[in-house]
Write a protein that holds these residues in place. Structure first.
Motif, short mmCIF file in Angstrom:
data_model
loop_
_atom_site.label_atom_id
_atom_site.label_comp_id
_atom_site.label_asym_id
_atom_site.label_seq_id
_atom_site.Cartn_x
_atom_site.Cartn_y
_atom_site.Cartn_z
N ASP A 341 0.83 -1.21 0.00
CA ASP A 341 0.00 0.00 0.00
C ASP A 341 0.86 1.26 0.00
OD1 ASP A 341 -2.35 -1.45 0.08
OD2 ASP A 341 -2.50 -1.40 2.27
N ARG A 342 0.35 2.29 -0.65
CA ARG A 342 0.98 3.61 -0.60
C ARG A 342 0.35 4.43 0.53
NH1 ARG A 342 3.63 4.11 -5.66
NH2 ARG A 342 2.65 2.93 -7.34
N ARG A 343 1.15 5.31 1.11
CA ARG A 343 0.62 6.25 2.09
C ARG A 343 -0.21 7.33 1.38
NH1 ARG A 343 5.97 6.73 3.25
NH2 ARG A 343 5.97 8.98 3.65
N VAL A 344 -1.24 7.79 2.03
CA VAL A 344 -2.19 8.72 1.41
C VAL A 344 -2.06 10.09 2.08
CG1 VAL A 344 -4.62 9.20 0.93
CG2 VAL A 344 -3.78 6.83 0.90
N PRO A 345 -1.81 11.14 1.32
CA PRO A 345 -1.73 12.47 1.93
C PRO A 345 -3.10 12.93 2.43
CG PRO A 345 -1.67 12.64 -0.47
CD PRO A 345 -1.61 11.17 -0.14
N ALA A 346 -3.12 13.69 3.51
CA ALA A 346 -4.37 14.19 4.08
C ALA A 346 -5.07 15.10 3.07
CB ALA A 346 -4.07 14.96 5.36
N PRO A 347 -6.42 15.08 3.03
CA PRO A 347 -7.16 15.91 2.06
C PRO A 347 -6.81 17.39 2.14
CG PRO A 347 -8.62 14.32 3.10
CD PRO A 347 -7.32 14.22 3.82
N GLU A 348 -6.61 17.90 3.37
CA GLU A 348 -6.27 19.31 3.50
C GLU A 348 -4.89 19.61 2.92
OE1 GLU A 348 -5.74 17.34 7.62
OE2 GLU A 348 -7.16 17.28 5.93
N LYS A 349 -3.97 18.63 3.00
CA LYS A 349 -2.65 18.81 2.41
C LYS A 349 -2.75 18.88 0.89
CE LYS A 349 1.99 16.79 2.20
NZ LYS A 349 2.87 15.69 2.62
N VAL A 350 -3.59 18.03 0.31
CA VAL A 350 -3.78 18.03 -1.14
C VAL A 350 -4.40 19.34 -1.59
CG1 VAL A 350 -4.94 16.89 -3.07
CG2 VAL A 350 -4.00 15.51 -1.21
N LYS A 351 -5.40 19.81 -0.86
CA LYS A 351 -6.06 21.07 -1.22
C LYS A 351 -5.07 22.23 -1.20
CE LYS A 351 -9.95 24.03 0.08
NZ LYS A 351 -11.09 24.23 1.01
N ARG A 352 -4.25 22.30 -0.16
CA ARG A 352 -3.27 23.37 -0.07
C ARG A 352 -2.26 23.26 -1.21
NH1 ARG A 352 1.82 24.13 2.30
NH2 ARG A 352 2.19 26.30 2.94
N ALA A 353 -1.82 22.02 -1.53
CA ALA A 353 -0.85 21.82 -2.60
C ALA A 353 -1.43 22.26 -3.95
CB ALA A 353 -0.43 20.35 -2.65
N MET A 354 -2.70 21.97 -4.19
CA MET A 354 -3.33 22.39 -5.44
C MET A 354 -3.32 23.90 -5.58
SD MET A 354 -4.36 19.81 -7.32
CE MET A 354 -5.65 20.51 -8.34
N ASN A 355 -3.52 24.58 -4.49
CA ASN A 355 -3.49 26.05 -4.52
C ASN A 355 -2.08 26.59 -4.78
OD1 ASN A 355 -6.24 26.31 -4.01
ND2 ASN A 355 -5.95 26.27 -1.79
N LEU A 356 -1.06 25.86 -4.33
CA LEU A 356 0.32 26.33 -4.48
C LEU A 356 0.87 26.09 -5.89
CD1 LEU A 356 1.94 25.26 -1.08
CD2 LEU A 356 1.29 27.56 -1.80
N VAL A 357 0.55 24.93 -6.48
CA VAL A 357 1.19 24.58 -7.76
C VAL A 357 0.73 25.45 -8.92
CG1 VAL A 357 1.70 22.20 -7.12
CG2 VAL A 357 -0.47 22.74 -8.27
N VAL A 358 -0.39 26.13 -8.78
CA VAL A 358 -0.85 27.01 -9.86
C VAL A 358 -0.18 28.39 -9.75
CG1 VAL A 358 -3.04 25.81 -10.11
CG2 VAL A 358 -2.88 27.73 -8.52
N ARG A 359 0.61 28.58 -8.72
CA ARG A 359 1.31 29.84 -8.54
C ARG A 359 2.76 29.72 -9.02
NH1 ARG A 359 0.12 30.89 -2.31
NH2 ARG A 359 1.59 32.61 -2.65
N ASP A 360 3.42 30.85 -9.15
CA ASP A 360 4.81 30.87 -9.59
C ASP A 360 5.71 30.31 -8.49
OD1 ASP A 360 7.56 31.83 -10.05
OD2 ASP A 360 6.66 32.98 -11.68
N PRO A 361 6.62 29.36 -8.83
CA PRO A 361 7.54 28.81 -7.81
C PRO A 361 8.36 29.88 -7.11
CG PRO A 361 7.60 27.47 -9.79
CD PRO A 361 6.77 28.67 -10.13
#
Length: 509
Positions: A341-361
């Motif tokens: 099994d793979r470890r699953v990131p918490a939903p809130e972590k995924v939501k925050r990551a989605m908001n970050l990746v659309v921004r400039d690094p």
């Protein structure tokens, strides 16, 4: 028995010939064949070893496939070392299928391991099907913001792996084999250190006043196997050592494995000596000493230093080999394939990551953006592959067991496997037959753990017990097999009389 129980510095012994089913009919059989093929990438291809795009702009030394095939008259086994960051499961399966078709060697008897060279060819972290039906954002992150495999290079890699093994098989001749363990503890260091805040950090930096001590051991064993023809001509060498191939001398390179091979060739006087390198458990081991008292060497100095010392130690080991009588060298192999099994990131972590990746690094911060990208990719990967296929394999050559795992495997697990093995020589081979990223110890995930290797990414994500599973299966598979004989040098002659020159009292005048 373990290597450390057998010797405090070296163990060297010789196995001459073999006795198999064919030998019982009056014909002693032990054959070996070596081959190497080129897998050097082109200038302009992607350089692996990072989470983002980099490209090769210069050349230093060639990258190779190095293979050896052993034959005891009953079974054949193949060991393959690649100058490559890692090898994917898809490449391994395709190569094994073609090797079996062309040579008859069983797929389960073929071990294909990567050296983890960070200066090698373009191999991506994703496999076919990983991101099928993913969103356009994810597809863009995979194709344009992450390392990807070059399709042409991948086909060339598969072809060269197959050609190396088929050619080695065709090269088989009557042979004798020696195995020993050297000791090198000056060029590898555990990169994880205990800190005053109670956590463990990866590479906290030389001179950091908050470092307490190293968080784990190293493995100084230089596993060395020499193979000769029956006229004492050296046919090839196998070397197993635990250290990240991250010396990066500048440009395309086999990394420190290159000068290791060169050292052995110069020392033996064999300009084309095949040297099959199999990387040991080194997920937390590099050439960088975070407790050093002096500035780090340059990359080229490190490249020469690590490769030269490991090669020299392997040569010293070969020099101590004692050549005895013919012995039994059985070949055997075991394999287990299962899903973890793979470890699953918490939903809130995924939501925050989605908001970050659309921004400039640059706005987010490069490190923060990279690991946000990895969270988004892992979330997408889980939709297609919530589990990873893994393989643990053990290949026996006489008294030697080569025990594989598909991970950047923490060194403590390698030491555990050696301790649990019933074989007098056990060489652990990481990043073999696939790649599942870092697999730390369970302790690394505890309240005193931490560090880069425990970060949850699309590359490293297996459940916390994966490393223990690999170790337990490796030990179990190995101990299902019976070690070949451990030969001894001829016994000392029966005592008759002391040496007359030396059997005298002291003379003072």
């Amino acid at each position: 028995m373990t290597n450390n129980l057998i010797t405090s510095y070296f163990v060297c012994l010789l196995l001459l010939g073999a006795v198999s089913a064919a030998a019982q009919k009056g014909t002693a059989v032990f054959k070996a064949g070596f081959s190497e093929k080129d897998i050097t990438p082109d200038i302009g291809m992607e350089a692996p070893g990072n989470y983002g795009k980099r490209y090769h702009t210069s050349f230093n030394d060639r990258c190779k496939v190095r293979a050896v095939v052993f034959d005891d008259g009953d079974k054949r086994v193949a060991l393959v070392g690649l100058d490559l960051l890692f090898v994917t499961r898809d490449v391994v399966q395709a190569a094994r299928t073609e090797i079996h078709k062309r040579s008859g060697i069983e797929p389960e008897a073929i071990m294909i391991g990567a050296s983890h060279s960070h200066s090698s060819g373009p191999i991506g972290m994703s496999e076919p099907g990983d991101y099928d039906n993913a969103s356009p954002l994810v597809q863009d992150l995979v194709e344009n913001k992450s390392i990807t495999s070059d399709p042409g290079y991948t086909q060339h890699l598969k072809h060269q792996i197959v050609e190396a093994v088929v050619h080695a098989d065709a090269n088989r001749i009557d042979a004798k084999l020696a195995v020993g363990v050297g000791h090198e503890d000056k060029v590898s260091f555990n990169r994880r250190l205990r800190m005053k805040n109670g956590l463990t950090f990866s590479h906290p930096g030389v001179g950091n006043p908050d470092i307490i001590d190293y968080a784990g051991p190293i493995d100084p064993d230089v596993g060395t196997v020499g193979v000769w023809d029956l006229h004492d001509n050296l046919l090839g060498v196998i070397v197993n050592f635990s250290n990240h191939a991250t010396t990066n001398p500048g440009g395309i390179s086999a990394n420190w494995i290159g000068p290791m091979e060169r050292t052995l060739r110069r020392a033996t006087g064999h300009a084309a000596l095949p040297v099959v390198f199999l990387q040991g458990a080194c997920g937390d081991i590099t050439q960088v000493d975070n407790l050093a008292k002096h500035a780090n060497p340059s990359s080229r100095e490190w490249w020469e230093m690590v490769g030269g010392r490991v090669g020299a130690e392997a040569y010293k080991t070969l020099l101590l080999v004692r050549r005895g009588a013919a012995r039994n060298i059985p070949l055997d192999y075991r394999q287990k394939v299962w899903h973890v099994d793979r470890r699953v990131p918490a939903p809130e972590k995924v939501k925050r990551a989605m908001n970050l990746v659309v921004r400039d690094p640059q706005e987010v911060g490069s490190t923060e953006w990279v690991f946000a990208k990895e969270t988004v990719l892992l979330d997408a990967l889980l939709k297609n592959k919530p589990q990873a296929e893994v393989e643990v394999q053990s290949i026996q050559v006489g008294p030697i067991a080569f025990v594989s795992n598909p991970a950047e495997y923490f060194v403590q697990y390698g030491l555990d496997i050696k301790k649990g093995s019933n074989f007098p020589f056990t060489f652990v081979v990481e990043l073999a037959n696939g790649c599942v990223g870092y697999v730390p110890t369970e302790e690394a995930f505890s309240k005193h753990g931490g560090g880069y290797e425990t970060r949850l990414t699309s590359y490293s994500n297996l459940e916390i017990t994966a490393g223990t599973q690999f170790a337990n299966e490796g030990i179990r598979l190995t101990n299902e097999m019976t070690p070949g004989d451990i030969p001894e040098p001829p016994p000392a002659p029966e005592f008759k009389t002391p040496w007359s020159y030396g059997n005298v009292a002291p003379e003072v005048d």
